[in-house]
Design a protein around this motif. Structure first.
Motif, mmCIF file in Angstrom:
data_model
loop_
_atom_site.group_PDB
_atom_site.id
_atom_site.type_symbol
_atom_site.label_atom_id
_atom_site.label_comp_id
_atom_site.label_asym_id
_atom_site.label_seq_id
_atom_site.Cartn_x
_atom_site.Cartn_y
_atom_site.Cartn_z
ATOM 1 N N LEU A 56 1.131 -1.053 0.210
ATOM 2 C CA LEU A 56 -0.200 -0.314 0.435
ATOM 3 C C LEU A 56 1.021 0.962 -0.091
ATOM 4 C CD1 LEU A 56 -3.853 0.640 0.692
ATOM 5 C CD2 LEU A 56 -3.014 1.114 2.935
ATOM 6 N N LEU A 57 1.632 1.445 -1.335
ATOM 7 C CA LEU A 57 2.567 2.411 -0.914
ATOM 8 C C LEU A 57 2.455 3.818 -2.356
ATOM 9 C CD1 LEU A 57 5.157 0.075 -0.717
ATOM 10 C CD2 LEU A 57 4.691 1.277 0.349
ATOM 11 N N PRO A 58 1.802 5.143 -2.040
ATOM 12 C CA PRO A 58 1.820 5.674 -3.110
ATOM 13 C C PRO A 58 2.608 6.058 -4.202
ATOM 14 C CG PRO A 58 1.955 6.490 -1.044
ATOM 15 C CD PRO A 58 2.144 5.663 -0.836
ATOM 16 N N GLU A 59 4.079 5.993 -4.062
ATOM 17 C CA GLU A 59 4.746 6.138 -4.965
ATOM 18 C C GLU A 59 4.765 5.038 -5.817
ATOM 19 O OE1 GLU A 59 5.516 5.857 -1.645
ATOM 20 O OE2 GLU A 59 6.765 4.018 -1.612
ATOM 21 N N ARG A 60 4.404 3.878 -5.751
ATOM 22 C CA ARG A 60 3.646 2.583 -6.611
ATOM 23 C C ARG A 60 2.846 3.814 -8.111
ATOM 24 N NH1 ARG A 60 1.043 -1.904 -4.658
ATOM 25 N NH2 ARG A 60 0.900 -1.865 -6.835
ATOM 26 N N PHE A 61 2.463 5.069 -7.649
ATOM 27 C CA PHE A 61 1.104 5.386 -8.661
ATOM 28 C C PHE A 61 2.550 6.033 -9.569
ATOM 29 C CE2 PHE A 61 -2.649 4.820 -6.022
ATOM 30 C CZ PHE A 61 -3.188 4.117 -6.558
ATOM 31 N N ALA A 62 2.817 5.772 -10.680
ATOM 32 C CA ALA A 62 3.681 6.400 -11.316
ATOM 33 C C ALA A 62 3.059 7.986 -11.959
ATOM 34 C CB ALA A 62 3.298 5.937 -13.108
ATOM 35 N N ASP A 63 1.702 8.437 -12.241
ATOM 36 C CA ASP A 63 0.587 9.523 -12.283
ATOM 37 C C ASP A 63 -0.068 9.820 -11.841
ATOM 38 O OD1 ASP A 63 -0.503 7.439 -13.347
ATOM 39 O OD2 ASP A 63 -0.354 7.940 -15.147
ATOM 40 N N GLN A 111 4.472 16.519 -2.291
ATOM 41 C CA GLN A 111 5.238 17.258 -2.978
ATOM 42 C C GLN A 111 4.233 17.078 -4.532
ATOM 43 O OE1 GLN A 111 9.290 16.463 -1.883
ATOM 44 N NE2 GLN A 111 8.961 18.057 -0.931
ATOM 45 N N ARG A 112 4.264 15.507 -4.387
ATOM 46 C CA ARG A 112 4.086 14.273 -5.282
ATOM 47 C C ARG A 112 2.701 14.638 -6.184
ATOM 48 N NH1 ARG A 112 1.778 11.787 -8.330
ATOM 49 N NH2 ARG A 112 1.418 10.110 -8.812
ATOM 50 N N PHE A 113 1.086 15.033 -5.463
ATOM 51 C CA PHE A 113 0.083 15.293 -5.506
ATOM 52 C C PHE A 113 -0.293 16.986 -5.346
ATOM 53 C CE2 PHE A 113 0.506 10.977 -4.822
ATOM 54 C CZ PHE A 113 -0.246 10.244 -6.208
ATOM 55 N N ASP A 114 -1.400 16.937 -6.270
ATOM 56 C CA ASP A 114 -1.470 18.548 -5.595
ATOM 57 C C ASP A 114 -2.353 18.539 -5.438
ATOM 58 O OD1 ASP A 114 -0.340 18.536 -8.325
ATOM 59 O OD2 ASP A 114 -2.217 19.088 -9.907
ATOM 60 N N SER A 115 -3.853 17.217 -4.745
ATOM 61 C CA SER A 115 -4.806 17.110 -3.554
ATOM 62 C C SER A 115 -4.236 16.118 -2.659
ATOM 63 C CB SER A 115 -5.934 17.180 -3.935
ATOM 64 O OG SER A 115 -6.678 16.384 -4.523
ATOM 65 N N LEU A 116 -4.969 15.684 -1.728
ATOM 66 C CA LEU A 116 -4.550 14.749 -0.472
ATOM 67 C C LEU A 116 -6.031 14.571 0.125
ATOM 68 C CD1 LEU A 116 -1.465 14.380 1.581
ATOM 69 C CD2 LEU A 116 -1.736 13.717 -1.042
ATOM 70 N N THR A 117 -7.164 13.262 -0.290
ATOM 71 C CA THR A 117 -8.693 13.257 0.015
ATOM 72 C C THR A 117 -8.020 12.268 0.697
ATOM 73 O OG1 THR A 117 -9.123 14.160 -1.156
ATOM 74 C CG2 THR A 117 -10.605 12.993 0.212
ATOM 75 N N LEU A 118 -8.683 11.938 2.482
ATOM 76 C CA LEU A 118 -8.453 11.207 3.319
ATOM 77 C C LEU A 118 -10.355 11.496 4.010
ATOM 78 C CD1 LEU A 118 -7.181 8.721 5.255
ATOM 79 C CD2 LEU A 118 -7.249 10.565 6.852
ATOM 80 N N ALA A 119 -10.827 10.034 3.993
ATOM 81 C CA ALA A 119 -12.070 9.316 4.824
ATOM 82 C C ALA A 119 -11.879 8.459 5.186
ATOM 83 C CB ALA A 119 -13.167 9.426 2.769
ATOM 84 N N HIS A 120 -11.871 8.736 6.376
ATOM 85 C CA HIS A 120 -12.369 7.557 7.644
ATOM 86 C C HIS A 120 -13.519 7.498 8.478
ATOM 87 C CE1 HIS A 120 -10.649 6.186 11.983
ATOM 88 N NE2 HIS A 120 -10.828 5.318 10.698
ATOM 89 N N SER A 121 -13.994 5.936 7.893
ATOM 90 C CA SER A 121 -15.100 6.088 8.159
ATOM 91 C C SER A 121 -15.246 4.796 9.512
ATOM 92 C CB SER A 121 -16.315 5.001 7.150
ATOM 93 O OG SER A 121 -17.672 4.395 7.433
ATOM 94 N N ASN A 137 1.764 -3.133 -11.279
ATOM 95 C CA ASN A 137 2.952 -2.498 -11.442
ATOM 96 C C ASN A 137 3.425 -2.084 -13.524
ATOM 97 O OD1 ASN A 137 3.025 -1.448 -8.839
ATOM 98 N ND2 ASN A 137 5.071 -3.247 -8.287
ATOM 99 N N ARG A 138 2.901 -3.515 -13.508
ATOM 100 C CA ARG A 138 2.700 -4.111 -15.444
ATOM 101 C C ARG A 138 2.300 -3.176 -15.443
ATOM 102 N NH1 ARG A 138 5.670 -9.140 -15.552
ATOM 103 N NH2 ARG A 138 4.729 -9.392 -16.650
ATOM 104 N N ILE A 139 0.397 -2.885 -15.213
ATOM 105 C CA ILE A 139 -0.414 -2.939 -16.195
ATOM 106 C C ILE A 139 -0.787 -1.583 -15.135
ATOM 107 C CG2 ILE A 139 -2.966 -3.647 -16.888
ATOM 108 C CD1 ILE A 139 -1.941 -6.462 -16.372
ATOM 109 N N PRO A 140 -0.810 -0.406 -15.244
ATOM 110 C CA PRO A 140 -1.593 0.851 -14.230
ATOM 111 C C PRO A 140 -2.323 0.961 -14.527
ATOM 112 C CG PRO A 140 0.981 0.840 -15.735
ATOM 113 C CD PRO A 140 0.752 0.565 -16.236
ATOM 114 N N GLY A 141 -2.733 1.531 -13.054
ATOM 115 C CA GLY A 141 -4.457 2.003 -12.922
ATOM 116 C C GLY A 141 -4.608 2.529 -12.246
ATOM 117 N N GLN A 142 -5.573 2.929 -10.980
ATOM 118 C CA GLN A 142 -6.107 4.235 -10.301
ATOM 119 C C GLN A 142 -6.207 3.445 -9.056
ATOM 120 O OE1 GLN A 142 -8.169 3.278 -13.056
ATOM 121 N NE2 GLN A 142 -6.828 4.351 -14.701
#
Ligand SMILES: Cc1cc2nc3c(=O)[nH]c(=O)nc-3n(C[C@H](O)[C@H](O)[C@H](O)COP(=O)(O)OP(=O)(O)OC[C@H]3O[C@@H](n4cnc5c(N)ncnc54)[C@H](O)[C@@H]3O)c2cc1C
Ligand SMILES: NC(=O)c1ccc[n+]([C@@H]2O[C@H](COP(=O)([O-])OP(=O)(O)OC[C@H]3O[C@@H](n4cnc5c(N)ncnc54)[C@H](OP(=O)(O)O)[C@@H]3O)[C@@H](O)[C@H]2O)c1
Length: 258
Positions: free
Chosen positions: A104-111, A138-148, A246-251
């Motif tokens: 669960l590592l946000p840096e795995r998102f390349a874009d 620095q990497r993202f323009d916005s961060l949203t955290l929703a905690h239920s 990692n080999r098939i980028p998604g969201q």
């Protein structure tokens, strides 16, 4: 009895224990010089138990650069590890598996520009660690955290999240964060009031975040109750998002929190 050098674990000392409600606690243990983890990963913590051991996974709450290791535990009625944690006191010994794990590592998102972190209960723990890493802000323009959580008394991290604005490393980016508490069994001012999958489907989460969620810009991380992870993943699939590999980028990146 300390661990042999070849053991897979080290013996750490409990530094403090805080009990927030009868079932919610945070605690910290000493961090060995050699212990490495990435924000979002979990440790395996253990105790000697009779002639054997008991081990369970706990996401690290503290930052990668912290001197100590902090955790957040939800105590489960009749749970074997919960019974050990319920009795925990500073000065006690906790066993720490030498290897931290998890993807669960946000840096795995390349874009992507907007990171949306969706969690229930103790699933907030990895995101608290991630939020202390300046690279993410620095990497993202916005961060949203929703905690239920079910009840308002379980929102024990509101103060900690608000305090990020004075954090020496991430405070300057704090304006990028939208924190959305979600209560599912009672109402309170400022909290959303439906389960996360429903809030995705009815647009309530996007509206509260002030964003349009798009495959081009939005990246989702999900952690917590396995049924929530499953249902939230399905809701996002139905909205046109895809699992990130990692080999098939998604969201979408996700981890069952128990
Ligand atoms: C990858 C991973 C990370 C985890 N991180 C955390 C963490 O940061 N904090 C934490 O408290 N727990 C976390 N857990 C759960 C933890 O490992 C234990 O399962 C939990 O503390 C209960 O242990 P137990 O022996 O008392 O009960 P168990 O016998 O392990 O669990 C009994 C039942 O309790 C329920 N349950 C277990 N954990 C939770 C929970 N956290 N919230 C709600 N219901 C639960 C499940 O229905 C489970 O079947 C994590 C689990 C995994 C797999
Ligand atoms: N006896 C009870 O009434 C009772 C009540 C709560 C918890 N518990 C037990 O207490 C322990 C800890 O529970 P917890 O409250 O910290 O964790 P939890 O049960 O995982 O609940 C945390 C949050 O996740 C939500 N959730 C659960 N399933 C979901 C799904 N499929 N989709 C979306 N959201 C979902 C819950 O909503 P909801 O509030 O709508 O479930 C709540 O907001 C567990 O062992 C649990 O079984 C017992």
């Amino acid at each position: 009895m300390s661990a042999a050098p070849e053991a897979k674990y080290t013996e750490e000392t409990v530094l403090w224990v805080e009990r927030h409600t009868p079932k919610l606690m945070t605690f910290a243990i000493t961090r060995p010089e050699s212990y490495r983890f990435s924000a979002g990963q979990f440790s395996r913590l253990g105790f000697r138990d009779g002639s054997g051991f008991i081990w369970r996974a706990y996401s690290v709450v503290s930052a990668e650069y912290a001197d100590t290791l902090e955790y957040f535990a939800v105590l489960i009625e009749n749970g074997p590890m919960s019974a050990k944690l319920a009795a925990l006191q500073s000065g006690d010994t906790v066993l720490l598996d030498k290897t931290a794990t998890g993807f669960l590592l946000p840096e795995r998102f390349a874009d992507g520009r907007d990171l949306v972190m969706l969690c229930t209960g103790s699933g907030i723990a990895p995101f608290l660690s991630i939020l202390e890493q300046p690279e993410i802000w620095q990497r993202f323009d916005s961060l949203t955290l929703a905690h239920s959580v079910s009840y308002a008394g379980e929102l024990i991290f509101n103060g900690r999240i608000a305090a990020l604005q004075a954090h020496p490393l991430v405070g300057e980016y704090f304006h990028k964060l939208t924190f959305l508490p979600v209560l599912t069994r009672e109402q309170a001012a400022g909290a959303l009031n439906k389960r996360l999958p429903e809030l995705l489907k009815n647009g309530g989460l996007a509206a509260a975040a002030g964003k349009t969620f798009t495959p081009q810009d939005t990246r989702f991380m999900i952690c917590g109750n396995p049924a929530m992870v499953r249902d939230t993943f399905q809701a996002l699939l139905d909205m046109g998002f895809a699992m990130h590999r990692n080999r098939i980028p998604g969201q979408i990146m996700m981890e069952n929190g128990f």
